[in-house]
Design a protein around this motif. Sequence first.
Motif, short mmCIF file in Angstrom:
data_model
loop_
_atom_site.label_atom_id
_atom_site.label_comp_id
_atom_site.label_asym_id
_atom_site.label_seq_id
_atom_site.Cartn_x
_atom_site.Cartn_y
_atom_site.Cartn_z
N ALA A 90 0.83 -1.20 0.00
CA ALA A 90 0.00 0.00 0.00
C ALA A 90 0.87 1.25 0.00
O ALA A 90 2.01 1.24 0.44
N ASP A 91 0.27 2.36 -0.49
CA ASP A 91 0.96 3.66 -0.49
C ASP A 91 0.91 4.29 0.90
O ASP A 91 1.82 5.00 1.31
N ARG A 92 -0.22 4.05 1.58
CA ARG A 92 -0.45 4.68 2.88
C ARG A 92 -1.11 3.68 3.83
O ARG A 92 -1.67 2.67 3.39
N ILE A 93 -1.05 4.00 5.13
CA ILE A 93 -1.82 3.23 6.10
C ILE A 93 -2.67 4.20 6.92
O ILE A 93 -2.34 5.39 7.02
N VAL A 94 -3.76 3.70 7.46
CA VAL A 94 -4.55 4.45 8.44
C VAL A 94 -4.55 3.59 9.70
O VAL A 94 -4.97 2.43 9.67
N ASP A 95 -4.03 4.17 10.79
CA ASP A 95 -3.90 3.37 12.01
C ASP A 95 -3.91 4.27 13.23
O ASP A 95 -3.82 5.49 13.14
N ILE A 96 -4.01 3.62 14.40
CA ILE A 96 -3.96 4.31 15.69
C ILE A 96 -2.50 4.71 15.98
O ILE A 96 -1.59 3.91 15.78
N VAL A 97 -2.33 5.93 16.44
CA VAL A 97 -1.00 6.40 16.86
C VAL A 97 -1.13 6.94 18.28
O VAL A 97 -2.02 7.74 18.57
N SER A 98 -0.28 6.46 19.19
CA SER A 98 -0.29 7.05 20.53
C SER A 98 1.00 7.83 20.76
O SER A 98 0.99 9.04 20.90
N THR A 99 2.15 7.15 20.73
CA THR A 99 3.41 7.88 20.92
C THR A 99 4.13 8.12 19.58
O THR A 99 5.00 8.98 19.49
N GLY A 100 3.79 7.35 18.57
CA GLY A 100 4.46 7.48 17.27
C GLY A 100 5.71 6.62 17.18
O GLY A 100 6.39 6.57 16.14
N ARG A 101 6.02 5.90 18.28
CA ARG A 101 7.27 5.13 18.30
C ARG A 101 7.25 3.95 17.32
O ARG A 101 8.25 3.68 16.66
N THR A 102 6.09 3.28 17.22
CA THR A 102 6.00 2.13 16.30
C THR A 102 6.24 2.59 14.86
O THR A 102 6.93 1.92 14.09
N LEU A 103 5.66 3.72 14.50
CA LEU A 103 5.88 4.26 13.13
C LEU A 103 7.37 4.52 12.93
O LEU A 103 7.96 4.11 11.93
N GLU A 104 7.95 5.21 13.88
CA GLU A 104 9.36 5.60 13.80
C GLU A 104 10.27 4.38 13.66
O GLU A 104 11.18 4.35 12.81
N GLU A 105 10.01 3.36 14.48
CA GLU A 105 10.85 2.15 14.46
C GLU A 105 10.76 1.42 13.13
O GLU A 105 11.65 0.66 12.77
N ASN A 106 9.66 1.64 12.40
CA ASN A 106 9.49 0.98 11.11
C ASN A 106 9.72 1.92 9.92
O ASN A 106 9.35 1.61 8.79
N GLY A 107 10.35 3.07 10.22
CA GLY A 107 10.74 3.99 9.14
C GLY A 107 9.59 4.74 8.51
O GLY A 107 9.70 5.23 7.37
N LEU A 108 8.44 4.85 9.23
CA LEU A 108 7.28 5.55 8.68
C LEU A 108 7.10 6.89 9.38
O LEU A 108 7.60 7.11 10.49
N VAL A 109 6.35 7.78 8.74
CA VAL A 109 6.04 9.08 9.35
C VAL A 109 4.54 9.34 9.27
O VAL A 109 3.87 8.88 8.34
N GLN A 110 4.05 10.09 10.26
CA GLN A 110 2.65 10.50 10.20
C GLN A 110 2.51 11.60 9.17
O GLN A 110 3.27 12.56 9.17
N LEU A 111 1.49 11.47 8.31
CA LEU A 111 1.30 12.45 7.25
C LEU A 111 0.05 13.31 7.46
O LEU A 111 0.02 14.47 7.09
N GLU A 112 -0.99 12.70 8.05
CA GLU A 112 -2.23 13.45 8.28
C GLU A 112 -2.87 12.96 9.59
O GLU A 112 -2.84 11.77 9.89
N HIS A 113 -3.44 13.90 10.33
CA HIS A 113 -4.15 13.59 11.57
C HIS A 113 -5.64 13.49 11.22
O HIS A 113 -6.21 14.42 10.65
#
Length: 207
Positions: free
Chosen positions: A151-174
């Motif tokens: 997929a190009d993007r994911i939609v998921d729950i973010v609390s601290t953002g650490r899981t995204l960071e550890e997997n090389g992803l960034v939050q793009l839209e809230h």
Amino acid sequence: MREVLTIAMPKGRIFEEAAELLRKAGYLLPPEFDDSRKLIIDVPEESFRFILAKPMDVTTYVEHGVADIGIAGKDVMLEEERDVYEVLDLKISACHLAVAGLPGTKMSDIAPKVATKYPNVASSYFREQGQQVEIIKLNGSIELAPMIGLADRIVDIVSTGRTLEENGLVQLEHIVDITSRLIVNPVSYRLKDKMIDELVERLSEII
């Protein structure tokens, strides 16, 4: 014999925070309550019966009346759209739903794909942005989807953002802020209104 109030609770972090909230409101929950592996726990001292469920199933139990009330994340309520009353924001387990992806990557112009556990929420969100996307429903490890080209993007729950960071992803839209809510079965609200109102009142005082 006193009526019993059946409460559906999700396992995990919400369960721990909700149990703490009930104790602060003066309800006597046994110490073993927190470590129990049982799926149904009776607390006769308070005329409570707890059903421990997967977070996504709590709203279903309450809608169908097998639980009088439940504690559910706003994310689940938005996704499931069940016929239940939302009576109180418990202000616990705060997080938010977000769009995320690999940094510096653009959405594909041809049939962009979005992977998520929340297909209804994701569809509505992208429709509101005027974007047509293909939704791919996944049940876990959503972060994998952009990494493996699913997929190009994911939609998921973010609390601290650490899981995204550890997997090389960034939050793009809230998308939306999430907390846990107290929900009630409409029929139970008529039949057990005194018990439910007392619970709501006691919880409201400490929130």
